[in-house]
Enzyme design. Structure first.
Site, PDB file in Angstrom:
ATOM      1  N   CYS A 166     -18.405  33.252 -25.930  1.00  0.00           N
ATOM      2  CA  CYS A 166     -18.894  34.493 -25.325  1.00  0.00           C
ATOM      3  C   CYS A 166     -19.380  35.434 -26.414  1.00  0.00           C
ATOM      4  CB  CYS A 166     -17.767  35.133 -24.538  1.00  0.00           C
ATOM      5  SG  CYS A 166     -16.263  35.220 -25.476  1.00  0.00           S
ATOM      6  N   GLU A 188     -27.885  35.920 -21.098  1.00  0.00           N
ATOM      7  CA  GLU A 188     -26.905  35.040 -21.745  1.00  0.00           C
ATOM      8  C   GLU A 188     -27.297  33.587 -21.474  1.00  0.00           C
ATOM      9  OE1 GLU A 188     -22.842  34.468 -20.168  1.00  0.00           O
ATOM     10  OE2 GLU A 188     -22.119  34.745 -22.206  1.00  0.00           O
ATOM     11  N   GLU A 200     -12.705  39.217 -18.542  1.00  0.00           N
ATOM     12  CA  GLU A 200     -13.534  39.207 -19.754  1.00  0.00           C
ATOM     13  C   GLU A 200     -14.671  38.250 -19.462  1.00  0.00           C
ATOM     14  OE1 GLU A 200     -13.133  41.428 -21.907  1.00  0.00           O
ATOM     15  OE2 GLU A 200     -11.142  42.063 -21.272  1.00  0.00           O
ATOM     16  N   THR A 211     -20.088  36.598 -15.853  1.00  0.00           N
ATOM     17  CA  THR A 211     -20.151  37.915 -15.223  1.00  0.00           C
ATOM     18  C   THR A 211     -20.355  37.795 -13.712  1.00  0.00           C
ATOM     19  OG1 THR A 211     -20.982  38.859 -17.254  1.00  0.00           O
ATOM     20  CG2 THR A 211     -21.471  40.088 -15.254  1.00  0.00           C
ATOM     21  N   GLY A 212     -21.253  36.902 -13.302  1.00  0.00           N
ATOM     22  CA  GLY A 212     -21.548  36.759 -11.879  1.00  0.00           C
ATOM     23  C   GLY A 212     -20.311  36.406 -11.075  1.00  0.00           C
ATOM     24  N   GLY A 237     -14.633  34.303 -17.787  1.00  0.00           N
ATOM     25  CA  GLY A 237     -15.715  33.425 -17.355  1.00  0.00           C
ATOM     26  C   GLY A 237     -16.988  34.226 -17.250  1.00  0.00           C
TER      27      GLY A 237
HETATM   28  P1  NAD Z   1     -17.563  30.238 -15.045  1.00  0.00           P
HETATM   29  O1  NAD Z   1     -17.693  31.652 -14.582  1.00  0.00           O
HETATM   30  O2  NAD Z   1     -18.535  29.257 -14.548  1.00  0.00           O
HETATM   31  O3  NAD Z   1     -16.124  29.681 -14.642  1.00  0.00           O
HETATM   32  C1  NAD Z   1     -14.944  30.343 -15.018  1.00  0.00           C
HETATM   33  C2  NAD Z   1     -13.850  29.989 -14.038  1.00  0.00           C
HETATM   34  O4  NAD Z   1     -14.144  30.586 -12.771  1.00  0.00           O
HETATM   35  C3  NAD Z   1     -13.722  28.491 -13.769  1.00  0.00           C
HETATM   36  O5  NAD Z   1     -12.362  28.149 -13.657  1.00  0.00           O
HETATM   37  C4  NAD Z   1     -14.420  28.319 -12.444  1.00  0.00           C
HETATM   38  O6  NAD Z   1     -13.990  27.202 -11.715  1.00  0.00           O
HETATM   39  C5  NAD Z   1     -14.019  29.601 -11.748  1.00  0.00           C
HETATM   40  N1  NAD Z   1     -14.866  30.014 -10.623  1.00  0.00           N
HETATM   41  C6  NAD Z   1     -16.164  29.746 -10.426  1.00  0.00           C
HETATM   42  N2  NAD Z   1     -16.590  30.322  -9.277  1.00  0.00           N
HETATM   43  C7  NAD Z   1     -15.532  30.978  -8.750  1.00  0.00           C
HETATM   44  C8  NAD Z   1     -15.331  31.783  -7.591  1.00  0.00           C
HETATM   45  N3  NAD Z   1     -16.325  32.043  -6.745  1.00  0.00           N
HETATM   46  N4  NAD Z   1     -14.090  32.293  -7.393  1.00  0.00           N
HETATM   47  C9  NAD Z   1     -13.089  32.067  -8.256  1.00  0.00           C
HETATM   48  N5  NAD Z   1     -13.227  31.315  -9.367  1.00  0.00           N
HETATM   49  C10 NAD Z   1     -14.426  30.776  -9.613  1.00  0.00           C
HETATM   50  O7  NAD Z   1     -17.532  30.306 -16.638  1.00  0.00           O
HETATM   51  P2  NAD Z   1     -17.485  29.115 -17.682  1.00  0.00           P
HETATM   52  O8  NAD Z   1     -18.789  28.396 -17.654  1.00  0.00           O
HETATM   53  O9  NAD Z   1     -16.241  28.314 -17.547  1.00  0.00           O
HETATM   54  O10 NAD Z   1     -17.364  29.930 -19.046  1.00  0.00           O
HETATM   55  C11 NAD Z   1     -18.469  30.507 -19.660  1.00  0.00           C
HETATM   56  C12 NAD Z   1     -18.552  31.991 -19.389  1.00  0.00           C
HETATM   57  O11 NAD Z   1     -17.337  32.617 -19.773  1.00  0.00           O
HETATM   58  C13 NAD Z   1     -19.636  32.676 -20.211  1.00  0.00           C
HETATM   59  O12 NAD Z   1     -20.314  33.606 -19.402  1.00  0.00           O
HETATM   60  C14 NAD Z   1     -18.847  33.371 -21.308  1.00  0.00           C
HETATM   61  O13 NAD Z   1     -19.503  34.492 -21.861  1.00  0.00           O
HETATM   62  C15 NAD Z   1     -17.597  33.742 -20.599  1.00  0.00           C
HETATM   63  N6  NAD Z   1     -16.483  33.940 -21.518  1.00  0.00           N
HETATM   64  C16 NAD Z   1     -16.119  35.223 -21.810  1.00  0.00           C
HETATM   65  C17 NAD Z   1     -15.089  35.452 -22.709  1.00  0.00           C
HETATM   66  C18 NAD Z   1     -14.673  36.864 -23.050  1.00  0.00           C
HETATM   67  O14 NAD Z   1     -13.617  37.033 -23.625  1.00  0.00           O
HETATM   68  N7  NAD Z   1     -15.463  37.864 -22.728  1.00  0.00           N
HETATM   69  C19 NAD Z   1     -14.435  34.376 -23.307  1.00  0.00           C
HETATM   70  C20 NAD Z   1     -14.822  33.081 -22.973  1.00  0.00           C
HETATM   71  C21 NAD Z   1     -15.850  32.874 -22.075  1.00  0.00           C
END
Ligand code: NAD
Length: 552
Positions: free
Chosen positions: A336, A434, A302, A276-277, A274
């Protein structure tokens, strides 16, 4: 005797898993049978209303606290409703994982991986169009994007991981005369928290299943914008014979669920993909709780990217143009690995832009149910607002210009045109941050400055996920390959920076892009085992004294 509770098994033999082939990508061209069955399934799901309970310890749990899942390209269309977990259900999910752990961890590895090999076959067959249709409708992917994700990549993850797991178990230490040394690849002591993003159904499937194959039990929380495909995916795991409690599926707010789960003393690992933050927040929470855990949790994440395309004056125009169009705009730039900043030599620009703009002009945008559309909607209101803010920022900036797209419309679905921004400023906001949408920023440079651009590419963004160099000149490729060694975990030469394939381009990045454990590889699976070294002494010493102690 085949003892009760499977204590004395009659199995002898060192089983192996054959090296798998990547799942072939079906074409869905007019007249094909896959096209027809996918269309039928799309119609079925559109007419249906799916209820999505939590799955805890193999039981369906309905909390009554529900939210709706809609189509991003038609937000008035409700696909179904999902139940969200409260504190009680999260506790139950963790408890179910912990109660199941001992039995699952001591289930023979071949029985564990067999479940996922079976799931990969269900997905390649009966369920292929079910999960593709769910991904198209719930995450707004066109047919091809769904096929390479929810079918091929997920099938590959499960098949290749089965092979990699077998290879890990096979790796044993040397033994000297009189001893026998063994490695016992134990599952982690506790449970794994798998948290998946919206953008890949394959990743959603891999995050809980990879640790589970290695004997771990899991609490899995998918992104709220991708619950629809997650619900179908869980059915596939169950139909493949996944025992109750191995993967416990909970829906709800990441922040709330995360806080509770990360505070549990039995947390043994986090498998996250998901932004980075979010990952950095999770890391901080784990750090703050470190004294409360029974074991140091493994943190595998990742995360984001600001992926580059560096063009050398010697590159082929059609190759660059296609890498940019596909790399930046497939799946609306919500990968990503999506190309989001490009560096183009001035001498090549007029010809390149003519080709790129012609490609952009031919791209159709609309719902994925119309197979002629290349571009579909972005995932939700939050993404739409965030991406369009970047577009508006560029529109009013003095040091950038929108040269294609820039339009958007959320009246029916969250549609944003493929947008290209041109700038001379290497640190322009959209060259650095991003965006995660269909926005590509291009910077022009003087042809003689190619080597200087390498330093710019390397130092502009905090990420290091993917990147491409486009060149025919071998020296240029060599210089870029060396100069950008730390700038990308997946580096491409004359290829778009997207589209990594399991078993062929293990995927993951460094710096702010993640822990670079390479999803769908042995390196990732190694994080889900805690090896125990066993030494058996065949000739144990019987006297504490050493020969040097003898009298002369
Ligand atoms: P996101 O970070 O918003 O959410 C990812 C997951 O984290 C979701 O299930 C969300 O509900 C959960 N989440 C959110 N806040 C949380 C917290 N405080 N504690 C625990 N879980 C929490 O990301 P997204 O919008 O679903 O996906 C997009 C991001 O993912 C982009 O930044 C993208 O670059 C990244 N990504 C990276 C890869 C990689 O392999 N590097 C692959 C796919 C996506």
């Amino acid at each position: 005797m085949n003892g009760r509770k499977g204590r004395h098994r009659l199995i002898s033999g060192r089983f192996t898993v054959d090296k798998p082939q990547n799942e072939p990508i079906l074409s869905y061209a007019p007249g094909t049978s896959e096209r027809k069955s996918l269309k039928d399934e799309l119609a079925r799901q559109l007419a249906d209303h799916l209820e999505m309970p939590l799955i805890i310890g193999g039981r369906e749990i309905r909390t009554g606290d529900t939210r709706i899942a809609t189509c991003p390209h038609e937000h008035s269309h409700v696909l179904g409703e999902y139940h969200t977990a409260g504190e009680k259900e999260i506790d139950r999910a963790i408890e179910a994982a912990l109660q199941t752990r001992k039995k699952w961890a001591s289930t023979p590895w071949y029985d564990r991986v067999a479940v996922f090999m079976k799931a990969s076959n269900l997905l390649a067959g009966t369920y292929r169009q079910v999960l593709n249709a769910a991904t198209m409708l719930g995450q707004s992917k066109n047919v091809f994007q769904a096929e390479i994700d929810s079918a091929c990549e997920l099938i590959d993850f499960m098949r290749f991981n089965a092979r990699f797991a077998a290879e890990i178990y096979e790796e044993q230490p040397h033994s000297d005369i009189g001893e026998w040394n063994r490695m016992d690849y134990r599952a982690l002591e506790g449970f794994v928290f798998a948290v998946s993003p919206f953008n890949f159904t394959a990743i959603a499937g891999n995050l809980p299943s990879a640790p589970a194959m290695l004997g771990n039990t899991v609490v899995w929380k998918p992104a709220s914008s991708a619950v629809y495909s997650a619900a179908y995916l869980m059915r596939i795991f169950e139909e493949a014979g996944l025992p109750p409690g191995v993967i416990n599926l909970v829906y709800g707010s990441g922040r709330t669920i995360g806080k509770q789960v990360l505070a549990h003393p039995d947390l043994a690992g986090v498998h996250f993909t998901g932004s980075t933050g979010v990952f950095q927040d999770m890391w901080k929470t784990v750090g703050a709780n470190v004294e409360d855990y029974r074991t140091y949790p493994r943190l595998v994440g990742e995360t984001g990217g600001k992926d580059f395309v560096l063009v050398h004056p010697s590159a082929d125009t059609d190759v660059i143009a296609t890498a940019l169009s596909r790399g930046a705009f497939e799946y609306q730039g919500q990968k990503c690995s999506a190309a989001s900043r490009a560096y183009v030599p001035r001498s090549r620009w007029p010809e390149l832009w003519e080709t790129v703009s012609a490609q952009l002009d031919s791209m159709k945008m609309g719902p994925p149910t119309d197979f002629t559309n290349f571009v579909n909607a972005v995932i939700d209101r939050g993404a739409f607002d965030n991406i369009t803010e970047y577009i508006e920022f560029a529109r009013t900036a003095d040091d950038a210009e929108i040269i294609a797209g820039g339009g958007y419309d959320d009246s029916r679905g969250y549609f944003i045109e493929p947008t290209v921004i041109l700038t001379e400023n290497p640190n322009f906001k959209t060259m650095v941050e991003e965006i995660f949408g269909p926005v590509l920023t291009i910077m022009l440079y003087d042809d003689d400055d190619f080597e200087a651009m390498i330093e710019v590419v390397d130092s502009t963004s905090p990420y290091a996920l993917t990147g491409s160099v486009m060149a025919r000149d071998r020296d240029a490729i060599d210089v870029a390959q060396k100069g950008l060694r730390d700038a990308a975990g997946n580096f491409y030469i004359n290829n778009q920076p997207t589209g990594a394939v399991v078993g062929r381009q293990p995927f993951g990045g460094g710096r702010a892009s993640g822990t670079n454990d390479k999803a769908g590889s042995r390196w990732n699976l190694m994080r889900w085992v805690s090896p125990r070294t066993i030494k058996e002494n065949m000739v144990p010493p019987t006297d504490y004294r050493y020969p040097f102690m003898d009298e002369e």
